[in-house]
Design a protein around this motif. Structure first.
Motif, PDB file in Angstrom:
ATOM      1  N   THR A  23       0.840  -1.191   0.000  1.00 45.67           N
ATOM      2  CA  THR A  23       0.000   0.000   0.000  1.00 45.67           C
ATOM      3  C   THR A  23       0.878   1.245   0.000  1.00 45.67           C
ATOM      4  O   THR A  23       1.762   1.391   0.853  1.00 45.67           O
ATOM      5  CB  THR A  23      -0.929   0.026   1.225  1.00 45.67           C
ATOM      6  N   TYR A  24       0.634   2.117  -0.966  1.00 46.65           N
ATOM      7  CA  TYR A  24       1.380   3.364  -1.093  1.00 46.65           C
ATOM      8  C   TYR A  24       0.464   4.556  -0.832  1.00 46.65           C
ATOM      9  O   TYR A  24      -0.736   4.507  -1.138  1.00 46.65           O
ATOM     10  CB  TYR A  24       1.955   3.521  -2.504  1.00 46.65           C
ATOM     11  N   GLU A  25       1.025   5.608  -0.251  1.00 45.43           N
ATOM     12  CA  GLU A  25       0.350   6.901  -0.236  1.00 45.43           C
ATOM     13  C   GLU A  25       0.832   7.663  -1.466  1.00 45.43           C
ATOM     14  O   GLU A  25       2.028   7.845  -1.655  1.00 45.43           O
ATOM     15  CB  GLU A  25       0.660   7.691   1.028  1.00 45.43           C
ATOM     16  N   THR A  27       0.654  11.070  -3.831  1.00 45.54           N
ATOM     17  CA  THR A  27       0.340  12.501  -3.817  1.00 45.54           C
ATOM     18  C   THR A  27       0.618  13.095  -5.178  1.00 45.54           C
ATOM     19  O   THR A  27       1.729  12.958  -5.703  1.00 45.54           O
ATOM     20  CB  THR A  27       1.174  13.244  -2.760  1.00 45.54           C
ATOM     21  N   THR A  35      -4.603  13.326  -3.025  1.00 49.12           N
ATOM     22  CA  THR A  35      -3.921  12.279  -2.275  1.00 49.12           C
ATOM     23  C   THR A  35      -4.716  10.992  -2.445  1.00 49.12           C
ATOM     24  O   THR A  35      -5.932  10.982  -2.293  1.00 49.12           O
ATOM     25  CB  THR A  35      -3.812  12.626  -0.787  1.00 49.12           C
ATOM     26  N   LYS A  36      -4.022   9.917  -2.773  1.00 54.68           N
ATOM     27  CA  LYS A  36      -4.678   8.639  -3.042  1.00 54.68           C
ATOM     28  C   LYS A  36      -3.997   7.520  -2.262  1.00 54.68           C
ATOM     29  O   LYS A  36      -2.856   7.664  -1.808  1.00 54.68           O
ATOM     30  CB  LYS A  36      -4.592   8.290  -4.537  1.00 54.68           C
ATOM     31  N   ASN A  37      -4.698   6.417  -2.115  1.00 57.81           N
ATOM     32  CA  ASN A  37      -4.093   5.164  -1.700  1.00 57.81           C
ATOM     33  C   ASN A  37      -3.795   4.360  -2.951  1.00 57.81           C
ATOM     34  O   ASN A  37      -4.667   4.192  -3.808  1.00 57.81           O
ATOM     35  CB  ASN A  37      -5.030   4.362  -0.796  1.00 57.81           C
ATOM     36  N   THR A  53      -5.391   2.838  -7.865  1.00 61.66           N
ATOM     37  CA  THR A  53      -5.459   3.829  -6.796  1.00 61.66           C
ATOM     38  C   THR A  53      -6.903   4.137  -6.439  1.00 61.66           C
ATOM     39  O   THR A  53      -7.818   3.934  -7.240  1.00 61.66           O
ATOM     40  CB  THR A  53      -4.762   5.145  -7.196  1.00 61.66           C
ATOM     41  N   TRP A 174       5.107   8.757  -4.651  1.00 63.05           N
ATOM     42  CA  TRP A 174       4.630   7.511  -4.043  1.00 63.05           C
ATOM     43  C   TRP A 174       5.483   7.204  -2.819  1.00 63.05           C
ATOM     44  O   TRP A 174       6.715   7.259  -2.881  1.00 63.05           O
ATOM     45  CB  TRP A 174       4.750   6.347  -5.010  1.00 63.05           C
ATOM     46  N   LYS A 177       3.671   2.537   2.543  1.00 58.70           N
ATOM     47  CA  LYS A 177       3.143   2.609   3.900  1.00 58.70           C
ATOM     48  C   LYS A 177       3.024   1.247   4.576  1.00 58.70           C
ATOM     49  O   LYS A 177       3.147   1.146   5.800  1.00 58.70           O
ATOM     50  CB  LYS A 177       1.766   3.297   3.892  1.00 58.70           C
TER      51      LYS A 177
END
Length: 245
Positions: A23-25, A27, A35-37, A53, A174, A177
């Protein structure tokens, strides 16, 4: 009835494969900051991956002074990047205005420059790498402690898991997380779509053909809306392709 239910459950369960979920944050420091997951599923044999995303925060206010109305056309379909390394194939679902299409291409070669530079984050030593890909320069930090060569979006080929990556202007970013074990049906997205399949060259032609794009945008404007200063430029992840270099 009980037998049919058991058979259906068995088939659906069999389609699930053991996988790693990263899982990445994500931006995007664009005109509409977002802002996305980002979710990257990797099969245990690393022969298939899928990345997509989902929005977690979005600022929809436009500050453009030369345009009366800010327009964003989307199909509403989930966009993804599906790698099949056995077939050397990358399939991406993207939108051209409100039309969802599947773009099929050979897996792109990313020529990483592995640098003798490191940083330490949360007691993890990260190595630095750079690459140029389709009009943008990227800087990545990765760890060889986890030998995963896949990455978010179309990034892949580094000798370890990508912890952070961004283009040099910090427009796209990216940050890893979480890594966890899970299961995933890698054929689910491909089997549930009726989108047209086109080549990467056809995609670029449709996406960035200014005359066709302008005509389509103007045809979809509400009556009475006026564009004061209309500028044609390329934006997004990919702004220059291999055959244009």
């Amino acid at each position: 009835m009980r037998y049919l239910f058991f058979l259906l459950f068995t088939v659906l369960n069999f389609a699930q494969e053991k996988a790693t979920l990263m899982t990445y944050e994500v931006t995007y420091n664009t005109e509409l900051p977002t802002t996305k997951n980002g979710y990257l599923y990797i099969s245990n044999d690393q022969k298939k991956t899928i990345y997509y995303t989902e929005n977690i925060n979005k600022n929809n206010e436009s500050k453009e002074e030369n345009i009366d109305v800010a327009l964003k056309f989307e199909s509403g379909k989930k966009q993804f990047n599906y790698f099949d390394y056995q077939k050397d194939t990358l399939i991406t679902r993207d939108d051209i205005l409100k039309e969802s299409v599947l773009i099929k291409e050979m897996i792109p070669d990313l020529y990483w420059n592995l640098l003798d530079e490191t940083i330490t984050t949360n007691n993890v030593v990260l190595n630095k790498a750079t690459c140029y890909f389709r009009g943008r320069n990227y800087i990545a930090y990765y760890s060889t402690n986890i030998p995963i060569k896949a990455g978010p979006w179309k990034f892949q080929g580094l000798p370890g898991v990508i912890y952070t990556i961004s283009d040099e202007t910090k427009r796209y970013n990216w940050v890893l997380k979480k890594i966890e074990s899970t299961e995933y049906n890698f054929s689910s997205e491909m089997s549930n779509t009726e989108a047209e399949i086109i080549s990467i060259k056809e995609y670029a032609k449709r996406k960035f053909s200014s005359q066709d794009l302008d005509e389509k945008i103007i045809s979809r404007l509400p009556r009475g809306v006026k564009i004061v200063d209309q500028k044609t430029f390329r934006t997004g992840f990919e702004i220059k392709f291999e055959w244009e270099e």
